[in-house]
Design a protein around this motif. Structure first.
Motif, short mmCIF file in Angstrom:
data_model
loop_
_atom_site.label_atom_id
_atom_site.label_comp_id
_atom_site.label_asym_id
_atom_site.label_seq_id
_atom_site.Cartn_x
_atom_site.Cartn_y
_atom_site.Cartn_z
N THR A 1 38.50 38.53 33.51
CA THR A 1 37.94 38.88 34.81
C THR A 1 38.69 40.07 35.39
OG1 THR A 1 39.34 37.28 35.95
CG2 THR A 1 37.14 36.54 35.30
N GLY A 2 37.98 40.84 36.20
CA GLY A 2 38.56 42.02 36.82
C GLY A 2 37.66 43.21 36.62
N LYS A 3 38.18 44.38 36.94
CA LYS A 3 37.41 45.62 36.83
C LYS A 3 37.82 46.37 35.57
CE LYS A 3 36.44 46.10 41.70
NZ LYS A 3 36.53 46.95 42.90
N TRP A 4 36.80 46.88 34.85
CA TRP A 4 37.00 47.55 33.57
C TRP A 4 36.27 48.89 33.55
CZ3 TRP A 4 40.25 45.28 30.12
CH2 TRP A 4 40.57 43.93 30.35
N GLU B 1 32.67 45.17 36.89
CA GLU B 1 33.47 44.05 37.35
C GLU B 1 33.01 42.78 36.62
OE1 GLU B 1 35.01 41.80 41.37
OE2 GLU B 1 33.33 43.19 41.53
N ILE B 2 33.94 42.17 35.90
CA ILE B 2 33.65 40.94 35.18
C ILE B 2 34.16 39.77 36.02
CG2 ILE B 2 34.13 39.60 33.09
CD1 ILE B 2 34.19 42.19 31.55
N TYR B 3 33.28 38.76 36.18
CA TYR B 3 33.60 37.63 37.04
C TYR B 3 33.05 36.35 36.44
CZ TYR B 3 28.77 38.41 38.54
OH TYR B 3 27.40 38.58 38.56
N LYS B 4 33.59 35.23 36.92
CA LYS B 4 33.13 33.90 36.49
C LYS B 4 32.19 33.34 37.54
CE LYS B 4 37.26 32.72 33.88
NZ LYS B 4 38.44 31.87 33.78
#
Length: 142
Positions: free
Chosen positions: A24-27, A42-45
């Protein structure tokens, strides 16, 4: 007293290492053809699965583009804010069984992602078998 401090130190170190190893976070995404940074995803759950949405487009001329080639509910949506990674599930060290959409052509591919160290993420989109696809390496944005 020394044992208590050592134990606390080990617990803190373990927690920090585990947090750093999260997808998770910004890539920052990189264009395959030019090698230039393209966007921030932005990867999130959500509900136990992993999703990723475009939160920034780095080329000012492309910020207002829509996903013209997308199908279904994503058709003609702005690329900024578009959820491109959908429904990945954790499986050991990788996340798979989800999809990724290429907003440039609207195609949807099977997808898996895997950390390559704390600040690099290998993102693979493929058709059918994972051998038939391509991998991008994204870098973490602090």
């Amino acid at each position: 007293m020394k044992k208590i401090l050592l134990t606390i130190s080990l617990v803190v170190l373990t927690v920090m290492t585990a947090a750093a190893q999260d997808v998770t976070g910004k890539w920052k995404t990189i264009d395959d053809e030019t090698g230039e940074a393209k966007s921030i995803v932005e990867i999130y759950k959500q509900n136990g699965k992993i999703y990723g949405k475009v939160v920034e487009i780095l080329d000012p001329k492309k910020r207002d583009l829509t996903c013209v080639e997308c199908t279904g509910s994503d058709k003609n949506k702005p690329i900024m804010g578009l959820v491109i990674i959908k429904g990945l599930e954790k499986d050991g060290d990788e996340y798979n069984d989800g999809t990724i959409t290429d907003p440039n052509n609207g195609k949807v591919y099977k997808c898996y992602i895997e950390l390559d160290g704390p600040n690099k993420l290998d993102v693979r989109g493929y058709i059918g078998f994972s051998l038939l696809g391509r991998t991008q390496t994204w870098t973490r944005v602090n």
